[in-house]
Design an enzyme around this catalytic site. Structure first.
Site, PDB file in Angstrom:
ATOM      1  N   HIS A  96       0.840  -1.209   0.000  1.00 44.51           N
ATOM      2  CA  HIS A  96       0.000   0.000   0.000  1.00 44.51           C
ATOM      3  C   HIS A  96       0.876   1.259   0.000  1.00 44.51           C
ATOM      4  CE1 HIS A  96      -2.915  -2.862   2.044  1.00 44.51           C
ATOM      5  NE2 HIS A  96      -3.625  -2.410   1.031  1.00 44.51           N
ATOM      6  N   GLN A 122      -9.378  -7.328 -10.446  1.00 44.27           N
ATOM      7  CA  GLN A 122     -10.036  -6.129  -9.902  1.00 44.27           C
ATOM      8  C   GLN A 122      -9.659  -4.898 -10.728  1.00 44.27           C
ATOM      9  OE1 GLN A 122     -10.472  -5.016  -5.598  1.00 44.27           O
ATOM     10  NE2 GLN A 122      -8.643  -3.841  -5.963  1.00 44.27           N
TER      11      GLN A 122
END
Ligand code: PAF
Length: 295
Positions: A37, A168
């Site tokens: 992240h 995704q």
């Protein structure tokens, strides 16, 4: 770093920044942050004036209540990590801020809410029918639902997504194109642990024994990449299924070799420009996914 829990003040703050001409970069997450992240935050910092991260464990993309309940929630340590990484704004809304009671009721009834399509007939073609889509009914509808809401709230110029969730990413690109959302989607490379394991928020739930075994997943993918020049997709699939047949701790959910754009199955490497090998493995109650670009 500034925190927002409510859409209203967050919206006003961003409207001002947009008027000041700031380029807004957005990193949507479900928290339990790791260096993967942080690499998205770093990528956003390189090309944007203001970096916004959201932390929201989205109930509509879970098709298993246990998985939703067990999903790690570590807002305090996440916000410290974001602060250190130089993230400017954190949006961490409650479920009631993101969903109406009716939307949650539909989810509880196991029905897919399509209102995020704004009356358009958004179709993902094969993108949401294969791999994760085939095995986790409603998952990608939930992802599209929450990401479209977040895009409407944040209205970012650029949004950053990790390539670990390859399917995704394809769904989000398709959604943005079909809904004509004015945002640039930036794919970012997978970050791996030194032993090759793809970083994931779910990794913290691995037992020490499981943690020792799971690097075999990425090692197998790297081997498949090496063998790609001399083996057909069918032969590579056989190698993978034989490998999993030999061991008991991990169960192969799927191994697919797909076209990088359409996610349709590849039979002949020469017929495709981009080819990706995607894998999902079940270990205990956990499901890990990974992928490697073969071509
Ligand atoms: O990849 C994730 O963490 C989630 O699927 C996302 C994109 C934040 C939507 O909830």
């Amino acid at each position: 770093m500034i925190f927002f829990y409510l859409k209203g003040p967050f919206h006003e703050f961003l409207a001002k920044k947009r008027l000041e001409g700031k380029i807004i970069g957005f990193v949507p997450t479900m928290g339990a942050l790791h260096q993967g992240h942080i690499s998205l935050i770093n990528a956003a910092k390189q090309s944007c004036d203001l970096v916004v991260c959201s932390i929201f464990v989205n109930p509509t993309q879970f098709n298993n209540l246990q998985d939703l309940e067990k999903y790690p929630r570590t807002l305090d340590s996440d916000s410290k990590m974001l602060e250190q990484a130089g993230c400017d704004v954190l949006f961490a809304p409650e479920v009631s801020e993101m969903y109406t009671a009716k939307e949650l009721e539909l989810k509880a009834l196991g029905q897919e809410d399509k209102s995020w399509m704004e009356g358009k007939n958004v179709s993902f073609g094969t993108l949401d029918k294969v791999m994760e889509g085939a095995q986790r009914p409603g998952h990608f509808n939930g992802v599209a639902q929450v990401v479209s809401k977040l895009f409407r709230i944040v209205r970012p110029h650029k949004a950053f997504f990790g390539q670990k969730d390859f399917q995704q990413l394809a769904i989000i690109k398709s959604m943005v194109n079909q809904l004509l959302i004015n945002v640039e989607i930036i794919p970012c490379p997978i970050l791996r642990e030194p032993d090759g394991l793809a970083m994931s928020s779910r990794n913290v739930r691995l037992t020490p024994e499981q943690r020792k075994i799971v690097p075999a997943i990425s090692q197998l993918l790297f081997k498949i990449k090496e063998l790609q020049a001399t083996h057909s997709p069918a032969q590579l699939k056989t190698i993978v299924s034989e490998q999993f047949a030999r061991q008991t701790e991990m169960k192969l959910a799927y191994f697919e070799i797909v076209d990088g754009e359409t996610l349709t199955s590849v039979n002949d490497f020469n017929q495709h420009k981009e080819v990706v090998a995607c894998i999902a493995v079940e270990i205990g109650s956990l499901r890990l996914i990974d992928n490697v670009v073969l071509k």
